[in-house]
Every structure is written in structure tokens, then in C-alpha cells.
Scaffold this active site. Structure first.
Site, PDB file in Angstrom:
ATOM      1  N   ASN A  42       2.163  -2.794 214.129  1.00  0.00           N
ATOM      2  CA  ASN A  42       2.153  -3.489 212.585  1.00  0.00           C
ATOM      3  C   ASN A  42       1.596  -4.471 212.661  1.00  0.00           C
ATOM      4  O   ASN A  42       2.140  -5.359 213.313  1.00  0.00           O
ATOM      5  CB  ASN A  42       3.298  -2.881 211.982  1.00  0.00           C
ATOM      6  CG  ASN A  42       4.673  -3.394 212.589  1.00  0.00           C
ATOM      7  OD1 ASN A  42       4.692  -3.589 213.659  1.00  0.00           O
ATOM      8  ND2 ASN A  42       5.638  -3.758 211.601  1.00  0.00           N
ATOM      9  N   ILE A  43       0.960  -5.026 211.485  1.00  0.00           N
ATOM     10  CA  ILE A  43       0.745  -6.387 211.342  1.00  0.00           C
ATOM     11  C   ILE A  43       0.756  -6.717 209.794  1.00  0.00           C
ATOM     12  O   ILE A  43       0.215  -6.183 208.818  1.00  0.00           O
ATOM     13  CB  ILE A  43      -1.015  -6.537 211.576  1.00  0.00           C
ATOM     14  CG1 ILE A  43      -1.048  -6.126 212.930  1.00  0.00           C
ATOM     15  CG2 ILE A  43      -1.312  -7.934 211.149  1.00  0.00           C
ATOM     16  CD1 ILE A  43      -2.796  -5.730 213.322  1.00  0.00           C
ATOM     17  N   GLU A  44       1.998  -7.508 209.410  1.00  0.00           N
ATOM     18  CA  GLU A  44       2.345  -7.688 208.271  1.00  0.00           C
ATOM     19  C   GLU A  44       1.444  -8.893 207.552  1.00  0.00           C
ATOM     20  O   GLU A  44       0.935  -9.450 208.303  1.00  0.00           O
ATOM     21  CB  GLU A  44       3.790  -7.887 207.927  1.00  0.00           C
ATOM     22  CG  GLU A  44       4.641  -6.993 208.466  1.00  0.00           C
ATOM     23  CD  GLU A  44       6.184  -7.030 208.325  1.00  0.00           C
ATOM     24  OE1 GLU A  44       6.806  -6.386 208.338  1.00  0.00           O
ATOM     25  OE2 GLU A  44       6.665  -8.178 208.072  1.00  0.00           O
ATOM     26  N   CYS A  53      -0.208  -0.408 209.207  1.00  0.00           N
ATOM     27  CA  CYS A  53       0.756   0.139 210.050  1.00  0.00           C
ATOM     28  C   CYS A  53       0.159   0.385 211.348  1.00  0.00           C
ATOM     29  O   CYS A  53      -1.029   0.069 211.610  1.00  0.00           O
ATOM     30  CB  CYS A  53       1.093   1.576 209.581  1.00  0.00           C
ATOM     31  SG  CYS A  53       1.714   1.352 207.965  1.00  0.00           S
ATOM     32  N   GLU A  55       0.244   2.826 213.171  1.00  0.00           N
ATOM     33  CA  GLU A  55      -0.648   4.040 213.361  1.00  0.00           C
ATOM     34  C   GLU A  55      -2.171   3.689 212.941  1.00  0.00           C
ATOM     35  O   GLU A  55      -3.034   4.176 213.500  1.00  0.00           O
ATOM     36  CB  GLU A  55       0.012   5.068 212.593  1.00  0.00           C
ATOM     37  CG  GLU A  55       1.290   5.431 213.056  1.00  0.00           C
ATOM     38  CD  GLU A  55       2.293   4.847 212.391  1.00  0.00           C
ATOM     39  OE1 GLU A  55       2.373   3.786 211.944  1.00  0.00           O
ATOM     40  OE2 GLU A  55       3.153   5.505 211.405  1.00  0.00           O
ATOM     41  N   CYS A  86       4.007   6.719 207.730  1.00  0.00           N
ATOM     42  CA  CYS A  86       4.271   6.744 206.470  1.00  0.00           C
ATOM     43  C   CYS A  86       3.077   7.726 205.588  1.00  0.00           C
ATOM     44  O   CYS A  86       2.341   8.129 206.539  1.00  0.00           O
ATOM     45  CB  CYS A  86       4.032   5.168 205.689  1.00  0.00           C
ATOM     46  SG  CYS A  86       2.340   4.785 205.808  1.00  0.00           S
ATOM     47  N   CYS A  89      -0.475   6.825 206.402  1.00  0.00           N
ATOM     48  CA  CYS A  89      -0.962   6.885 207.527  1.00  0.00           C
ATOM     49  C   CYS A  89      -1.171   8.496 208.024  1.00  0.00           C
ATOM     50  O   CYS A  89      -1.874   8.905 208.743  1.00  0.00           O
ATOM     51  CB  CYS A  89       0.116   6.279 208.610  1.00  0.00           C
ATOM     52  SG  CYS A  89      -0.246   4.621 208.607  1.00  0.00           S
TER      53      CYS A  89
END
Length: 132
Positions: A42-44, A53, A55, A86, A89
Site C-alpha cells: 500500500n502507498i498512502e 492499496c 492489491e 477492499c 480492489c
């Protein structure tokens, strides 16, 4: 490839997570039908809508490499509960692999397995676009 190996690859990807806001690290590894594996984390982003996300990151890398056929995906987080994709995804994954196996793991290594179609029943898919 064993479930444990795929989960290990997801855990390795999780180590690269950029999650300064939620501190909820997630890693994913998606296995193609030809045995290739692509990982993502994940990359916020401070503009939360721009967050990616794990995935989605894994599937983006795989599709960018020309892959379109997927067998299963492993997802793991540092939490004490099973980490599932989620809704967004799930929709992204079902575009490529309605029969995908989803391995959802906890930090302690325990995991469960579900079919993607059971996690997203009555999904909107390619077949709905056939009338266009």
C-alpha cells in the site's frame, strides 16, 4: 508454489509499505496462471483518494508487464485480523480473474482462503458490457 511461499512474498512486499497516516501496512503478491508472481504494497497519500492499496499495486505491476491471467493472491497486514481486499480492489481483481483464490493472512501467519466471487457476489463484470 505453496501458499506459505506466496504469503511470504506478500510479507516481503509489506515491508516496503508507505503508510505514514494509517500506519496499517499491507502487502500483496499475485500469482499468474503461468507461475509468475508480482508483489505490491500500500502507498498512502495525504490526499487520501490518491492512496493505492497493495492489491491494486500488485495488479498494476502485473498488467504493466503484460500479464492478464491470475490464479491467486495473498494479502497480509501487521494486524491481528485477516486482511481482505477492499471493495474497490475486489472489483479491480474480478475484472481479470473472477475465479481468483484469495489468501487473507494475519500478522501471526494464520490465513484463510476464499474465492473472489464469494467475496464479491453478483459482481459487475465484462459480461455486462457485451451489449455496447
Amino acid at each position: 508454489m505453496t501458499d506459505r511461499k506466496l504469503l511470504s512474498m506478500a510479507a516481503e512486499a509489506m515491508a516496503n509499505s508507505y503508510s505514514p497516516y494509517s500506519r496499517f501496512k499491507v502487502g500483496a503478491a499475485i500469482e499468474c496462471t503461468d507461475g509468475k508472481v508480482f508483489s505490491g504494497c500500500n502507498i498512502e497519500n495525504s490526499a487520501f483518494a490518491s492512496t493505492m492499496c497493495a492489491e491494486a499495486a500488485a495488479i498494476a505491476v502485473a498488467v504493466s508487464a503484460g500479464e492478464r491471467n491470475f490464479k491467486r493472491i495473498a494479502i497480509i497486514s501487521e494486524g491481528n485480523t485477516y486482511c481482505f481486499p477492499c471493495g474497490s480492489c475486489r472489483q479491480l481483481l474480478i475484472e481479470f480473474a473472477p475465479d481468483l483464490e484469495v489468501l487473507s493472512a494475519r500478522a501471526d501467519g494464520r490465513y484463510v482462503s476464499y474465492s473472489l466471487s464469494s467475496l464479491l457476489p453478483m459482481a459487475f463484470g465484462k459480461e455486462h458490457m457485451s451489449n455496447l
